[in-house]
Write a protein that holds these residues in place. Sequence first.
Motif, PDB file in Angstrom:
ATOM      1  N   ALA A 182       0.826  -1.208   0.000  1.00  0.00           N
ATOM      2  CA  ALA A 182       0.000   0.000   0.000  1.00  0.00           C
ATOM      3  C   ALA A 182       0.863   1.263   0.000  1.00  0.00           C
ATOM      4  CB  ALA A 182      -0.933  -0.016   1.211  1.00  0.00           C
ATOM      5  N   ARG A 183       2.000   1.218   0.635  1.00  0.00           N
ATOM      6  CA  ARG A 183       2.861   2.402   0.709  1.00  0.00           C
ATOM      7  C   ARG A 183       4.158   2.250  -0.096  1.00  0.00           C
ATOM      8  NH1 ARG A 183       3.406   3.562   7.080  1.00  0.00           N
ATOM      9  NH2 ARG A 183       3.947   1.339   7.014  1.00  0.00           N
ATOM     10  N   ASP A 184       4.311   1.119  -0.765  1.00  0.00           N
ATOM     11  CA  ASP A 184       5.550   0.871  -1.510  1.00  0.00           C
ATOM     12  C   ASP A 184       5.285   0.580  -2.982  1.00  0.00           C
ATOM     13  OD1 ASP A 184       7.188   1.266   0.672  1.00  0.00           O
ATOM     14  OD2 ASP A 184       7.313  -0.858   1.204  1.00  0.00           O
ATOM     15  N   PRO A 185       4.855   1.598  -3.736  1.00  0.00           N
ATOM     16  CA  PRO A 185       4.753   1.415  -5.177  1.00  0.00           C
ATOM     17  C   PRO A 185       6.159   1.393  -5.795  1.00  0.00           C
ATOM     18  CG  PRO A 185       4.248   3.675  -4.605  1.00  0.00           C
ATOM     19  CD  PRO A 185       4.412   2.939  -3.306  1.00  0.00           C
ATOM     20  N   PRO A 186       6.295   1.070  -7.083  1.00  0.00           N
ATOM     21  CA  PRO A 186       7.615   0.953  -7.699  1.00  0.00           C
ATOM     22  C   PRO A 186       8.517   2.171  -7.517  1.00  0.00           C
ATOM     23  CG  PRO A 186       5.942   0.062  -9.160  1.00  0.00           C
ATOM     24  CD  PRO A 186       5.218   0.690  -8.011  1.00  0.00           C
ATOM     25  N   GLU A 187       7.961   3.371  -7.694  1.00  0.00           N
ATOM     26  CA  GLU A 187       8.804   4.567  -7.599  1.00  0.00           C
ATOM     27  C   GLU A 187       9.342   4.788  -6.189  1.00  0.00           C
ATOM     28  OE1 GLU A 187       4.434   5.778  -7.382  1.00  0.00           O
ATOM     29  OE2 GLU A 187       5.705   4.471  -8.615  1.00  0.00           O
ATOM     30  N   VAL A 188       8.566   4.425  -5.182  1.00  0.00           N
ATOM     31  CA  VAL A 188       9.027   4.563  -3.801  1.00  0.00           C
ATOM     32  C   VAL A 188      10.163   3.571  -3.522  1.00  0.00           C
ATOM     33  CG1 VAL A 188       8.380   4.286  -1.375  1.00  0.00           C
ATOM     34  CG2 VAL A 188       6.841   5.471  -2.952  1.00  0.00           C
ATOM     35  N   LEU A 189      10.012   2.331  -3.964  1.00  0.00           N
ATOM     36  CA  LEU A 189      11.064   1.327  -3.770  1.00  0.00           C
ATOM     37  C   LEU A 189      12.353   1.724  -4.479  1.00  0.00           C
ATOM     38  CD1 LEU A 189       9.220  -2.113  -4.070  1.00  0.00           C
ATOM     39  CD2 LEU A 189      10.063  -0.980  -2.006  1.00  0.00           C
ATOM     40  N   LYS A 190      12.221   2.285  -5.685  1.00  0.00           N
ATOM     41  CA  LYS A 190      13.410   2.674  -6.443  1.00  0.00           C
ATOM     42  C   LYS A 190      14.217   3.731  -5.709  1.00  0.00           C
ATOM     43  CE  LYS A 190      14.790   3.912 -11.140  1.00  0.00           C
ATOM     44  NZ  LYS A 190      14.284   4.188 -12.525  1.00  0.00           N
ATOM     45  N   GLU A 191      13.546   4.716  -5.175  1.00  0.00           N
ATOM     46  CA  GLU A 191      14.248   5.767  -4.431  1.00  0.00           C
ATOM     47  C   GLU A 191      14.813   5.231  -3.111  1.00  0.00           C
ATOM     48  OE1 GLU A 191      13.382  10.205  -2.524  1.00  0.00           O
ATOM     49  OE2 GLU A 191      11.796   9.115  -3.591  1.00  0.00           O
ATOM     50  N   TYR A 192      14.027   4.415  -2.441  1.00  0.00           N
ATOM     51  CA  TYR A 192      14.452   3.886  -1.135  1.00  0.00           C
ATOM     52  C   TYR A 192      15.683   2.986  -1.262  1.00  0.00           C
ATOM     53  CZ  TYR A 192      14.197   1.118   3.186  1.00  0.00           C
ATOM     54  OH  TYR A 192      14.495   0.479   4.371  1.00  0.00           O
ATOM     55  N   LEU A 193      15.679   2.066  -2.200  1.00  0.00           N
ATOM     56  CA  LEU A 193      16.772   1.097  -2.321  1.00  0.00           C
ATOM     57  C   LEU A 193      18.046   1.707  -2.887  1.00  0.00           C
ATOM     58  CD1 LEU A 193      14.719  -1.970  -3.630  1.00  0.00           C
ATOM     59  CD2 LEU A 193      15.582  -1.567  -1.310  1.00  0.00           C
ATOM     60  N   SER A 194      17.926   2.822  -3.589  1.00  0.00           N
ATOM     61  CA  SER A 194      19.121   3.473  -4.148  1.00  0.00           C
ATOM     62  C   SER A 194      20.062   3.976  -3.055  1.00  0.00           C
ATOM     63  CB  SER A 194      18.698   4.635  -5.057  1.00  0.00           C
ATOM     64  OG  SER A 194      18.043   5.648  -4.301  1.00  0.00           O
ATOM     65  N   GLU A 195      19.554   4.103  -1.848  1.00  0.00           N
ATOM     66  CA  GLU A 195      20.382   4.581  -0.742  1.00  0.00           C
ATOM     67  C   GLU A 195      21.290   3.482  -0.177  1.00  0.00           C
ATOM     68  OE1 GLU A 195      17.811   6.178   2.196  1.00  0.00           O
ATOM     69  OE2 GLU A 195      16.876   7.666   0.860  1.00  0.00           O
ATOM     70  N   PHE A 196      21.064   2.247  -0.577  1.00  0.00           N
ATOM     71  CA  PHE A 196      21.816   1.146   0.001  1.00  0.00           C
ATOM     72  C   PHE A 196      22.796   0.520  -0.993  1.00  0.00           C
ATOM     73  CE2 PHE A 196      17.777   1.501   2.279  1.00  0.00           C
ATOM     74  CZ  PHE A 196      18.234   1.641   3.578  1.00  0.00           C
ATOM     75  N   HIS A 197      22.301   0.033  -2.129  1.00  0.00           N
ATOM     76  CA  HIS A 197      23.196  -0.559  -3.131  1.00  0.00           C
ATOM     77  C   HIS A 197      22.488  -0.528  -4.481  1.00  0.00           C
ATOM     78  CE1 HIS A 197      25.891  -3.381  -5.168  1.00  0.00           C
ATOM     79  NE2 HIS A 197      26.747  -3.167  -4.193  1.00  0.00           N
ATOM     80  N   PRO A 198      23.194  -0.159  -5.538  1.00  0.00           N
ATOM     81  CA  PRO A 198      22.531  -0.018  -6.847  1.00  0.00           C
ATOM     82  C   PRO A 198      22.051  -1.328  -7.455  1.00  0.00           C
ATOM     83  CG  PRO A 198      24.912   0.258  -7.058  1.00  0.00           C
ATOM     84  CD  PRO A 198      24.606   0.236  -5.595  1.00  0.00           C
ATOM     85  N   ASP A 199      22.537  -2.467  -6.975  1.00  0.00           N
ATOM     86  CA  ASP A 199      22.162  -3.752  -7.569  1.00  0.00           C
ATOM     87  C   ASP A 199      20.880  -4.335  -6.990  1.00  0.00           C
ATOM     88  OD1 ASP A 199      24.434  -3.593  -9.088  1.00  0.00           O
ATOM     89  OD2 ASP A 199      25.597  -5.025  -7.901  1.00  0.00           O
ATOM     90  N   ILE A 200      20.373  -3.780  -5.891  1.00  0.00           N
ATOM     91  CA  ILE A 200      19.193  -4.351  -5.247  1.00  0.00           C
ATOM     92  C   ILE A 200      17.953  -4.109  -6.108  1.00  0.00           C
ATOM     93  CG2 ILE A 200      17.751  -4.377  -3.191  1.00  0.00           C
ATOM     94  CD1 ILE A 200      20.128  -3.455  -1.579  1.00  0.00           C
ATOM     95  N   ILE A 201      17.218  -5.179  -6.376  1.00  0.00           N
ATOM     96  CA  ILE A 201      15.993  -5.114  -7.174  1.00  0.00           C
ATOM     97  C   ILE A 201      14.802  -5.067  -6.228  1.00  0.00           C
ATOM     98  CG2 ILE A 201      14.578  -6.284  -8.901  1.00  0.00           C
ATOM     99  CD1 ILE A 201      17.150  -7.654  -9.864  1.00  0.00           C
ATOM    100  N   GLY A 202      13.956  -4.054  -6.356  1.00  0.00           N
ATOM    101  CA  GLY A 202      12.771  -3.934  -5.514  1.00  0.00           C
ATOM    102  C   GLY A 202      11.543  -4.490  -6.198  1.00  0.00           C
ATOM    103  N   LEU A 203      10.776  -5.307  -5.474  1.00  0.00           N
ATOM    104  CA  LEU A 203       9.564  -5.916  -6.030  1.00  0.00           C
ATOM    105  C   LEU A 203       8.341  -5.536  -5.200  1.00  0.00           C
ATOM    106  CD1 LEU A 203      10.761  -9.560  -6.862  1.00  0.00           C
ATOM    107  CD2 LEU A 203      10.840  -7.515  -8.312  1.00  0.00           C
ATOM    108  N   THR A 204       7.239  -5.286  -5.904  1.00  0.00           N
ATOM    109  CA  THR A 204       5.980  -4.982  -5.238  1.00  0.00           C
ATOM    110  C   THR A 204       4.837  -5.557  -6.083  1.00  0.00           C
ATOM    111  OG1 THR A 204       4.645  -3.198  -4.265  1.00  0.00           O
ATOM    112  CG2 THR A 204       5.733  -2.731  -6.372  1.00  0.00           C
ATOM    113  N   GLY A 205       3.633  -5.278  -5.690  1.00  0.00           N
ATOM    114  CA  GLY A 205       2.448  -5.796  -6.391  1.00  0.00           C
ATOM    115  C   GLY A 205       1.227  -5.504  -5.551  1.00  0.00           C
TER     116      GLY A 205
END
Length: 292
Positions: A182-205
């Motif tokens: 509900a609070r983690d659409p694709p664009e939110v995950l992309k910004e959030y995970l970029s702070e940790f490592h560029p290789d991390i793939i974020g998945l939602t649905g």
Amino acid sequence: MKPMVRKTTVVGLKNCYRPLSISAIKCQEAQKDGNGASGAARGKKPLSRIPIGAAETHTQKIDTGSTIEFTTWKAAALFLLLGGGVYYFFKNEKQRLEIEKEAEANRGYGRPLVGGPFSLIDENGEPFTEKDLLGKFSIVYFGFSHCPDICPDELDKLGVWLTELKKRNINLQPVFITCDPARDPPEVLKEYLSEFHPDIIGLTGDYDAIKSACKKYRVYFSTPPNVKPGQDYLVDHSIFFYLMDPEGQFIDALGRNYDEETGVEKIVEHVSAYVPKADREKRKDKWYSFLF
């Protein structure tokens, strides 16, 4: 009258003037040496054992004692070297077999204990399924972007793992699946995970797709009941990294007991001990199959 002449016979006088033989001279010298007056002390050379007229050979000059000591030293060094090599090989091989048996037990038989089909979308809105885990080692983590402390700590640790593994030529595919769609659409995950490592793939649905994926991986998660739109809340969830082999099968779960160093070593052990399924199937009929 003739004066009387007294005759005196000296017994053994003739023997007193008898010249000494060579053997007697040697005997006298030997007696003197026994009384502390050695020939070496008087500056005389010891008697040579070489026959008169014979030449001294090279083999007579070799010190056999030093040769034996040198040979013994080389043999001991060779024994230690070979013994250490054999011990190191069998120790590593035993550890590799243990890791392989652990992974085989975790894979399970028939239906996998952890993992399975899922259908989600990544941070770019592209479809991502269990088939995208094939062909490479992957590590899957379930969390959410609003997590205050646990998720950031675990993702920081994951970033260290990925960097260190790349130094060892191991490319691990990291996947982050949100438990809070509900609070983690694709664009939110992309910004959030970029702070940790560029290789991390974020998945939602959607909620059902996320719930199904969590169920397949035996992940517990829950949200507070009666949450109003816009209300802040925390999601309770399991804290594990799920290590998957190139066939998409689960081989191990790394919890919080693995730190930045031990986690890397555990992953390296599994990658080194990995045997493809086709090879695992072939050796089931071998006489040594009990080892695995």
